[in-house]
Design a protein around this motif. Structure first.
Motif, PDB file in Angstrom:
ATOM      1  N   ASP A  61      58.269  -4.812  27.599  1.00  0.00           N
ATOM      2  CA  ASP A  61      58.523  -3.607  28.386  1.00  0.00           C
ATOM      3  C   ASP A  61      57.516  -2.532  28.024  1.00  0.00           C
ATOM      4  N   VAL A  62      57.166  -1.743  29.015  1.00  0.00           N
ATOM      5  CA  VAL A  62      56.327  -0.573  28.774  1.00  0.00           C
ATOM      6  C   VAL A  62      57.252   0.615  28.559  1.00  0.00           C
ATOM      7  N   VAL A  63      57.080   1.310  27.452  1.00  0.00           N
ATOM      8  CA  VAL A  63      57.924   2.481  27.185  1.00  0.00           C
ATOM      9  C   VAL A  63      57.037   3.678  26.877  1.00  0.00           C
ATOM     10  N   ILE A  64      57.633   4.836  27.099  1.00  0.00           N
ATOM     11  CA  ILE A  64      56.984   6.092  26.731  1.00  0.00           C
ATOM     12  C   ILE A  64      57.870   6.739  25.682  1.00  0.00           C
ATOM     13  N   GLY A  65      57.290   7.195  24.603  1.00  0.00           N
ATOM     14  CA  GLY A  65      58.128   7.748  23.544  1.00  0.00           C
ATOM     15  C   GLY A  65      57.474   8.945  22.896  1.00  0.00           C
ATOM     16  N   ARG A  66      58.280   9.653  22.111  1.00  0.00           N
ATOM     17  CA  ARG A  66      57.787  10.837  21.407  1.00  0.00           C
ATOM     18  C   ARG A  66      57.905  10.579  19.918  1.00  0.00           C
ATOM     19  N   PHE A  70      51.726   0.849  35.434  1.00  0.00           N
ATOM     20  CA  PHE A  70      50.722   1.903  35.517  1.00  0.00           C
ATOM     21  C   PHE A  70      50.191   1.902  36.943  1.00  0.00           C
ATOM     22  N   HIS A  71      50.353   2.981  37.647  1.00  0.00           N
ATOM     23  CA  HIS A  71      49.895   3.033  39.028  1.00  0.00           C
ATOM     24  C   HIS A  71      49.029   4.250  39.251  1.00  0.00           C
ATOM     25  N   ASN A  72      47.960   4.059  40.022  1.00  0.00           N
ATOM     26  CA  ASN A  72      47.184   5.214  40.489  1.00  0.00           C
ATOM     27  C   ASN A  72      47.593   5.430  41.931  1.00  0.00           C
ATOM     28  N   LEU A  73      48.431   6.432  42.170  1.00  0.00           N
ATOM     29  CA  LEU A  73      48.955   6.642  43.510  1.00  0.00           C
ATOM     30  C   LEU A  73      47.861   7.193  44.416  1.00  0.00           C
ATOM     31  N   PRO A  74      47.869   6.792  45.670  1.00  0.00           N
ATOM     32  CA  PRO A  74      46.833   7.279  46.581  1.00  0.00           C
ATOM     33  C   PRO A  74      46.941   8.767  46.863  1.00  0.00           C
ATOM     34  N   CYS A  75      48.062   9.382  46.543  1.00  0.00           N
ATOM     35  CA  CYS A  75      48.169  10.815  46.838  1.00  0.00           C
ATOM     36  C   CYS A  75      47.377  11.667  45.857  1.00  0.00           C
ATOM     37  N   GLY A  76      46.810  11.066  44.805  1.00  0.00           N
ATOM     38  CA  GLY A  76      45.943  11.857  43.935  1.00  0.00           C
ATOM     39  C   GLY A  76      46.463  12.058  42.533  1.00  0.00           C
ATOM     40  N   ALA A  77      47.454  11.292  42.104  1.00  0.00           N
ATOM     41  CA  ALA A  77      47.923  11.404  40.725  1.00  0.00           C
ATOM     42  C   ALA A  77      48.225  10.004  40.227  1.00  0.00           C
ATOM     43  N   SER A  78      48.439   9.888  38.938  1.00  0.00           N
ATOM     44  CA  SER A  78      48.791   8.594  38.371  1.00  0.00           C
ATOM     45  C   SER A  78      50.157   8.683  37.732  1.00  0.00           C
ATOM     46  N   ILE A  79      50.796   7.542  37.622  1.00  0.00           N
ATOM     47  CA  ILE A  79      52.173   7.525  37.134  1.00  0.00           C
ATOM     48  C   ILE A  79      52.346   6.357  36.177  1.00  0.00           C
ATOM     49  N   ILE A  80      53.104   6.588  35.112  1.00  0.00           N
ATOM     50  CA  ILE A  80      53.508   5.497  34.222  1.00  0.00           C
ATOM     51  C   ILE A  80      55.032   5.462  34.275  1.00  0.00           C
ATOM     52  N   LEU A  81      55.590   4.356  34.763  1.00  0.00           N
ATOM     53  CA  LEU A  81      57.052   4.250  34.859  1.00  0.00           C
ATOM     54  C   LEU A  81      57.548   3.508  33.627  1.00  0.00           C
ATOM     55  N   GLY A  82      57.993   4.263  32.629  1.00  0.00           N
ATOM     56  CA  GLY A  82      58.486   3.608  31.427  1.00  0.00           C
ATOM     57  C   GLY A  82      59.828   2.951  31.675  1.00  0.00           C
ATOM     58  N   ASN A  83      60.029   1.770  31.107  1.00  0.00           N
ATOM     59  CA  ASN A  83      61.306   1.077  31.310  1.00  0.00           C
ATOM     60  C   ASN A  83      62.459   1.806  30.656  1.00  0.00           C
ATOM     61  N   ASN A  84      62.125   2.696  29.706  1.00  0.00           N
ATOM     62  CA  ASN A  84      63.208   3.390  29.025  1.00  0.00           C
ATOM     63  C   ASN A  84      63.647   4.647  29.762  1.00  0.00           C
ATOM     64  N   GLY A  85      63.166   4.823  30.988  1.00  0.00           N
ATOM     65  CA  GLY A  85      63.634   5.967  31.757  1.00  0.00           C
ATOM     66  C   GLY A  85      62.734   7.181  31.651  1.00  0.00           C
ATOM     67  N   TYR A  86      61.706   7.122  30.853  1.00  0.00           N
ATOM     68  CA  TYR A  86      60.765   8.241  30.779  1.00  0.00           C
ATOM     69  C   TYR A  86      59.606   7.925  31.718  1.00  0.00           C
ATOM     70  N   VAL A  87      59.329   8.833  32.645  1.00  0.00           N
ATOM     71  CA  VAL A  87      58.256   8.625  33.611  1.00  0.00           C
ATOM     72  C   VAL A  87      57.194   9.677  33.364  1.00  0.00           C
ATOM     73  N   TRP A  88      55.957   9.244  33.277  1.00  0.00           N
ATOM     74  CA  TRP A  88      54.877  10.172  32.950  1.00  0.00           C
ATOM     75  C   TRP A  88      53.961  10.306  34.159  1.00  0.00           C
ATOM     76  N   LEU A  89      53.753  11.552  34.593  1.00  0.00           N
ATOM     77  CA  LEU A  89      52.856  11.835  35.712  1.00  0.00           C
ATOM     78  C   LEU A  89      51.631  12.537  35.158  1.00  0.00           C
ATOM     79  N   TYR A  90      50.459  12.101  35.552  1.00  0.00           N
ATOM     80  CA  TYR A  90      49.259  12.739  35.018  1.00  0.00           C
ATOM     81  C   TYR A  90      48.147  12.679  36.057  1.00  0.00           C
ATOM     82  N   PRO A  91      47.184  13.575  35.961  1.00  0.00           N
ATOM     83  CA  PRO A  91      46.090  13.548  36.931  1.00  0.00           C
ATOM     84  C   PRO A  91      45.224  12.312  36.687  1.00  0.00           C
ATOM     85  N   THR A  92      44.788  11.694  37.767  1.00  0.00           N
ATOM     86  CA  THR A  92      43.999  10.467  37.643  1.00  0.00           C
ATOM     87  C   THR A  92      42.725  10.775  36.873  1.00  0.00           C
TER      88      THR A  92
END
Lengths: 395, 295
Positions: B84-89, B188-210
């Motif tokens: 699983d891909v997770v995002i953590g602190r 890990f997705h680079n959305l066509p609308c102009g940003a990128s997203i990481i959908l962590g399986n643990n419920g943390y979603v990270w949005l960042y500029p491409t």
């Protein structure tokens, strides 16, 4: 279950705001949150609300043998509990540092200051004394538990009444509240804790920190004082270095705050006493606001009102004047127009006239066609100009 | 300062016909519901025996594998699985490892041997590396990582041994429930609308500029601190509100659903997306497009 750790940007935001002398809820640096003190139906039960922090205190008493070293004094026992109800970060039966600190400070504030006359609690010297037990439960943790706990404890102690006793030789008769009125404790003074939180290595301080502010603090200074400007205890934690004049300044602020809070407590006690004497209803149920389903009530939120008049005038001037509703002939299609609505045929009252609802509201784009025509649907010729066809209301 | 007011209104219940067909197969229970009175079954997680009746202890869906009955809860802390891909602190820096908070029952562990050294060297970690741990990841830093293994007590062991994992720089973190994030091949997705997203399986979603161009040597170490342009920020804000709208209506999160929701929200102002009526409209449109897309 631990709390979600504070993100770096939130921490930076809080510290930056404190540097600019701004607080999250709009208070000033030395302002306390709203304090609300309510008493229950039993003597010695008190709930204190400091903003959203809620603390319940219950005082009870019991006849016990005294300590060997002090046979003529009563015993005071303090207990503070942090239940998971207060915050998800608190685990049941876990001895955390915060718990130990709160308990010690409460004891120091109330026992070492000798605010209660323990000699008056003695019944038979060396054999029976009153043990006063103060239990403080934290119901909700939104920062500054120490102050709330101390206010609750001293209010509850002032409110408490112990049963009357009669001594005949070695026999002790304890009277129930119905037989003889219970007696209040003899309290010399009311020590109250005031907390100061320090930030950025002691350069900034805040009075009555809320939970977010507490998370980013560097150190804490708790001063217990009474309204006669006597300091009962000072405790500094967090390892920050404080200057002499900082501590003096804090004690001056504390004396002002303590006198305000003491007045609040006395007013609340006086109110409760009056209501009880008059025979009115007292207790927690009466002091809770009635939650009716038909009314929506929220706490007043302070709104910045500077330049309200100017912005309001600006908005009013900028909007266009509303279009007036003109009753003019409705152009249904080329060559077909309708003026007014017409009225229902009042000839020949049939049975089904009663259930014809007369809808008076017509919009200018909808055409209400009332006609005697036998046709099911009234179709207007030249349909491209017509937006919709409406079935006629049959008479 | 103008204050906006709304009167309470009745919420329309959205239920599409397409979703109804799935509902009939699921056996949903709440705590206290009797699952079966047959004693031939073994009880799994989420159940307990109440006078030889198998009763559910959590609210969720009943799963049956031969003779084992368990209840999978709908709302739960994240239960990790390998891969699983997770995002953590980062919460703590300890000897030779970091403790990472990942919305699970126990803090996850990121071992020093599971991260890439700067420059991509392959060597044994020395004592100096241990002392330099804090230079790389401190308390409060966000990372994206993959679950390498699970300890016996349920704690996850993470690793960032790939160039796409590592410390996260500027962006927005959104908290949703872990059960809403769909399991996919890539998170890990680079959305066509102009940003990128990481959908962590643990419920943390990270949005960042491409990111502009990929820095190969940087790996997970370099986090760009250049100011993000206003248009990028607006896209990210809109995406964040869309994610909250999707999570409120329990729509499975994956790149297509996020994208459709973004497109459906374009006619609205960013701040209006979170209003309940507008949220319902947007979600209805998103759901319809998703159903067409599948069918």
């Amino acid at each position: 279950m631990r709390d979600i750790p504070l993100s770096n940007c939130e921490r930076r935001f809080l510290l930056k705001a404190i540097e600019e002398k701004k607080r999250l809820d709009g208070r000033q640096t030395y302002d306390y949150r709203n304090i609300k003190i309510t008493f229950g139906t039993d003597y010695g039960c008190c709930i204190v609300e400091l903003g959203r922090t809620r603390v319940l205190c219950q005082v009870s008493c019991e006849l016990v043998p005294p300590k060997d070293s002090r046979p003529t004094e009563g015993i005071m026992f303090f207990n503070l509990e942090l239940s998971p109800m207060a915050s998800p970060a608190f685990e049941p039966n876990r001895q955390s540092e915060l718990l130990v600190m709160l308990n010690r400070q409460l004891e120091r504030c109330l026992r070492n200051s000798k605010c209660i006359d323990t000699e008056s609690l003695c019944v038979v010297s060396g054999e029976k004394v009153w043990q006063i037990r103060v239990d403080v439960h934290v119901l909700n943790h939104d920062g500054n538990l120490m102050d709330a706990a101390s206010i609750a404890a001293i209010s509850a102690l002032s409110h408490f009444r112990r049963p009357d006793v009669a001594i005949q030789g070695r026999d002790i008769t304890v009277f129930s509240p119905e037989e003889r009125d219970p007696i209040p404790l003899s309290i010399y003074h009311m020590p109250i804790c005031v907390s100061f939180a320090f930030f950025l290595q002691g350069s900034y301080l805040l009075v009555d920190p809320c939970e977010r502010e507490e998370r980013v603090k560097d150190g804490l200074l708790v001063i217990a004082m009474n309204k006669h400007r006597e300091i009962c205890s000072i405790q500094s934690s967090g390892g920050i270095m404080l200057l002499k004049d900082q501590v003096l300044r804090c004690s001056k602020i504390a004396s002002v705050k303590v006198s305000e809070i003491t007045e609040l407590i006395n007013k609340a006690l006086e109110n409760d006493r009056k209501i009880r004497k008059e025979g009115g209803k007292f207790g927690f149920a009466e002091s809770m606001p009635k939650e009716r389903i038909t009314t929506l009530k929220r706490d007043e939120a302070p709104v910045e009102m500077t330049d309200v008049k100017e912005t309001a005038n600006e908005i009013v001037n900028r909007t266009e004047t509303p279009t007036e509703a003109v009753s003019s002939p409705v152009l249904v299609a080329m060559g077909t127009a309708q003026v007014g609505e017409g009225i229902v045929n009042s000839w020949g009252l049939d049975e089904d006239e009663e259930d014809e609802p007369q809808t008076e509201d017509t919009k200018t784009d909808e055409v209400l066609v009332i006609s005697d025509s036998e046709e099911e649907e009234v179709v207007i010729l030249n349909e491209e100009a017509q937006k919709s066809t409406k079935p006629s209301k049959q008479k | 300062m103008a204050v906006e007011m709304r009167l309470p209104a009745v919420h329309k219940h959205i239920s599409l016909a397409a979703s109804q067909s799935n509902q009939d197969d699921k056996h949903l229970v709440v705590p206290g519901d009797v699952i079966t009175s047959d004693t031939g079954f073994m009880r799994g997680h989420g159940t307990y025996m109440d006078e030889d009746r198998l009763t559910a202890s959590v609210a969720g869906e009943v799963e049956r594998v031969n003779k084992l009955i368990c209840v999978r809860p709908l709302k739960t802390r994240y239960n990790g699985e390998v891969g699983d891909v997770v995002i953590g602190r980062i919460t703590e820096v300890q000897q030779k490892r970091w403790k990472v908070e990942t919305n699970s029952r126990l803090d996850s562990v990121l071992l020093l041997s599971s991260v890439n050294l700067p420059g991509g060297e392959l060597r044994r970690r020395s004592a100096q590396d241990e002392l330099a741990m804090r230079d790389y990841l401190q308390e409060g830093d966000l990372i994206s990582a993959e679950v390498q293994s699970i300890f016996s007590d349920g704690a996850l062991s993470l690793h960032t041994r790939s160039l796409k994992y590592g410390k996260l720089g500027q962006g927005v973190l959104v908290f949703v429930s872990p059960s809403i994030v769909k399991r996919q091949k890539t998170h890990f997705h680079n959305l066509p609308c102009g940003a990128s997203i990481i959908l962590g399986n643990n419920g943390y979603v990270w949005l960042y500029p491409t990111p502009g161009q990929q820095d190969e040597e940087a790996g997970g170490y370099y986090t760009s601190m250049e100011p993000v342009s206003l248009s990028d920020r607006e896209v990210i804000s809109r995406l964040r509100n869309c994610l909250l709208a999707l999570a409120a209506h329990k729509v499975l999160l994956y790149d297509t659903s996020v994208l459709y929701c973004y497109e459906a929200s374009l006619p609205q102002q960013i701040k209006d997306i979170l209003k309940p009526e507008i949220m319902e409209e947007i979600i209805l449109e998103t759901r319809q497009r998703l159903v067409e897309h599948e069918g």
